[in-house]
Each structure stands twice: as C-alpha cells, then as structure tokens.
Scaffold this motif. Structure first.
Motif, PDB file in Angstrom:
ATOM      1  N   GLU A 243       0.817  -1.210   0.000  1.00  0.00           N
ATOM      2  CA  GLU A 243       0.000   0.000   0.000  1.00  0.00           C
ATOM      3  C   GLU A 243       0.850   1.258   0.000  1.00  0.00           C
ATOM      4  N   ALA A 244       2.008   1.216   0.655  1.00  0.00           N
ATOM      5  CA  ALA A 244       2.850   2.401   0.759  1.00  0.00           C
ATOM      6  C   ALA A 244       3.723   2.612  -0.469  1.00  0.00           C
ATOM      7  N   ARG A 245       3.850   1.592  -1.325  1.00  0.00           N
ATOM      8  CA  ARG A 245       4.788   1.674  -2.448  1.00  0.00           C
ATOM      9  C   ARG A 245       4.530   2.859  -3.381  1.00  0.00           C
ATOM     10  N   VAL A 285       7.494  17.331  -1.338  1.00  0.00           N
ATOM     11  CA  VAL A 285       8.374  16.262  -0.862  1.00  0.00           C
ATOM     12  C   VAL A 285       8.029  15.913   0.581  1.00  0.00           C
ATOM     13  N   TRP A 286       7.852  16.936   1.396  1.00  0.00           N
ATOM     14  CA  TRP A 286       7.529  16.708   2.805  1.00  0.00           C
ATOM     15  C   TRP A 286       6.183  15.995   2.949  1.00  0.00           C
ATOM     16  N   ILE A 287       5.181  16.434   2.215  1.00  0.00           N
ATOM     17  CA  ILE A 287       3.861  15.808   2.282  1.00  0.00           C
ATOM     18  C   ILE A 287       3.938  14.347   1.836  1.00  0.00           C
ATOM     19  N   ALA A 288       4.682  14.090   0.761  1.00  0.00           N
ATOM     20  CA  ALA A 288       4.840  12.713   0.284  1.00  0.00           C
ATOM     21  C   ALA A 288       5.536  11.850   1.326  1.00  0.00           C
ATOM     22  N   LEU A 289       6.513  12.417   2.024  1.00  0.00           N
ATOM     23  CA  LEU A 289       7.207  11.672   3.067  1.00  0.00           C
ATOM     24  C   LEU A 289       6.263  11.348   4.223  1.00  0.00           C
ATOM     25  N   VAL A 290       5.422  12.315   4.595  1.00  0.00           N
ATOM     26  CA  VAL A 290       4.435  12.076   5.658  1.00  0.00           C
ATOM     27  C   VAL A 290       3.476  10.958   5.255  1.00  0.00           C
ATOM     28  N   ALA A 295       1.620   5.408   5.659  1.00  0.00           N
ATOM     29  CA  ALA A 295       1.217   4.159   5.004  1.00  0.00           C
ATOM     30  C   ALA A 295       2.153   3.007   5.344  1.00  0.00           C
ATOM     31  N   ARG A 296       3.458   3.276   5.381  1.00  0.00           N
ATOM     32  CA  ARG A 296       4.416   2.203   5.640  1.00  0.00           C
ATOM     33  C   ARG A 296       4.334   1.701   7.074  1.00  0.00           C
TER      34      ARG A 296
END
Length: 307
Positions: A243-245, A285-290, A295-296
């Motif tokens: 799911e996090a991929r 980038v920050w939002i994607a990392l969050v 998810a991970r």
C-alpha cells in the motif's frame, strides 16, 4: 470510522495552504514584507489601506489569504470534533493543525513587528525564517494526517516499528533540516538581489556569510535525497504490504525533481519564479514523506517486525 466530506475538505485545505505558503515566499522574495509598515494586524495603521502601493497590495493580500487559512483550519478542527469521538486520531491531527496555524500567524506577526522584513540583514531574520519553514512543514504534515485519518486510514506508531520507524523518523528530521537551510539560503538570494538593485558594491557581513555557506545547502540536499531514496528501496524490498509503495515512488520522483529544480535555480541566479517552484516542490516532498511514513508504518505487527 470514515468521514469522506471532512477528508475532502482537509485535502482542499492542504492545497490552499500550499498556495498561501507560495504567496508568502513571493512576499519575501520581492521585498514586499514591509508593505504594511511595522503594523500588525492593521496595515499601515488602517484596516483597509487607502491608495496602497504595489508592495502594500502584495503584503495585504498575503495577510488576507493567511487569515482565511486560519479560519479554514479552525473550521476543520470544529468539524473533526463533531464527527469523531474524543481521543480519535483525526481530532488530534486537526487540533495540532490549529495550534501550528496559530504559531504560524504569530511568527508572521513577529517578522513584521520586529521589522525582520524587506532588506533587513540580521541573523534574527535568518533564524526566524528557518523556524517559520519548520513550523510550516509541521503544519502541512498535520493537515495531511487530518485528511488521511478522516478518510478512514489506520493509525501508525513510530516507536513500535523498529528499524523502519527509526529510518523514517531520521528521514523526516533530515528533510526538515534541509528545508530550514533552504529558507536561510533563499533569504541570502533575496538580500543579494536587493543589494544589486540598490547599486551597492560592498555586501554586508551577513550577506557575505550567506554567500559563503550557500554551497552547503545543495550538498546537504543531494545527500539527504540519496539517503531517502536508499531508505525507500530498502524498506520496499522487505515489506509485505504494498500500500505504501506508490507513495514511496512519488517521494523518489519528487526528490529527483527537486534536485533538478535546485540546480536550475542556482544556474539562473535564483529568479523569483524558480524560487517559488523550488519551495512548492519542497513542501510536496515533505507531504509525500508524511504519507509514505503513515502508510508504511500502518502495517500489521508481524509485517512491522519483519521490516
């Protein structure tokens, strides 16, 4: 529990705040931060400025959009309190969004009241802008998690996630440090441009310092990007949950795009438009990392232990 209407509102709230952040960067880059003088919340001592100059219009517009952002976050918080039970993660995320938005407003007010705007070249301004960027990241992260949880996504735990949790926490800290250093370097670009416009042949010690340390930011950014990409590849190679991929792939793509834009920014001498693109990509980038972290780490105990 799912509240799709609140989730959509929170995502739209996040998008709006990205625009507010970009406009704030435009205010800083163009030197319009003193457009309302040293008055806050009034503008040049007036509720609505009369016969405003261009700088006043730019700064006053930023204040209006920032005020609306505060109202929208408060609405989101009240909505979350009504929609979810006490202690629910959506309520907590919305509560933190409100607290961080208030801090954001206070930092902005402090910059104006202490005249840390326009052509001010003090270390206090550099530190304040770095703190401003850190708080902005935390605010965007809190709004992101509000939307994520309101959409029915499960909670996550860093403490119980083992190596994955430590790696993601380190990646988040490193990304925040890169962002803060970028805010300071962007200030240097603004001050250098102001000096050139003013025809000054000699730069102040503060601007000289920012010019000398300018190379540190891209070096740090590239190092962190490589580390985050390696982390995503390592985690995805050991994860049972896919799911996090997609968020991991998005994170890698955004980091790559950010590095390219950063190089263009340096090569073109940091024009205002590319600075805005650079900042928006940093926020994304920050939002994607969050999202990737949420998810991970939201996996079963067995999968978390194997990761």
């Amino acid at each position: 529990m799912v509240n799709r209407s609140l989730a959509r509102f929170a995502w739209l709230n996040l998008a709006y705040n990205l625009l507010v952040v970009a406009w704030g960067a435009y205010v800083r880059a163009t030197g319009a931060g003193a457009g309302c003088g040293e008055h806050w919340p009034l503008c040049n001592g007036q509720v609505i400025p009369r016969e405003p100059q261009l700088e006043t219009i730019v700064e006053f517009t930023h204040r209006l959009t920032s005020g609306l952002a505060l109202v929208l976050v408060v609405i989101m918080y009240v909505w979350a309190r009504r929609a979810f039970a006490k202690g629910h993660r959506t309520r907590r995320a919305a509560g933190w969004s409100t607290v961080l938005m208030i801090i954001e407003a206070l930092i902005g007010a402090g910059l104006v009241l202490f005249a840390l705007v326009a052509d001010d070249e003090s270390m206090a301004r550099a530190v304040s802008l770095a703190l401003h960027l850190v708080n902005t990241f935390l605010l965007l992260g809190a709004i992101t998690l509000t939307a994520w949880f309101a959409g029915g996504r499960p909670g996550f735990s860093i403490r119980g996630a083992g190596t994955a949790g430590r790696m993601l926490a380190s990646a988040a800290l490193a990304t925040i440090i890169v962002g803060a250093s970028g805010a300071i370097i962007a200030l240097g670009d603004t001050l250098i441009a102001a000096a050139l416009r003013g025809g000054r042949s000699a730069l102040s010690p503060m601007v000289q310092f920012l010019l000398e340390v300018r190379v540190a930011h891209p070096v740090l950014a590239v190092a962190v990007a490589i580390g985050v990409v390696a982390m995503v590849i390592w985690l995805e190679g050991r994860a049972d949950n896919n799911e996090a991929r997609p968020f991991g792939m998005l994170l890698i793509a955004l980091f790559a795009g950010q590095i390219v834009v950063g190089l263009v920014n340096v090569s073109l001498g940091a024009p205002v438009w590319i600075q805005l693109v650079h900042l928006l990509l940093a926020d994304m980038v920050w939002i994607a990392l969050v999202l990737y972290g949420a998810a991970r780490l939201a996996v079963s105990p067995r999968a978390a232990a194997s990761a």
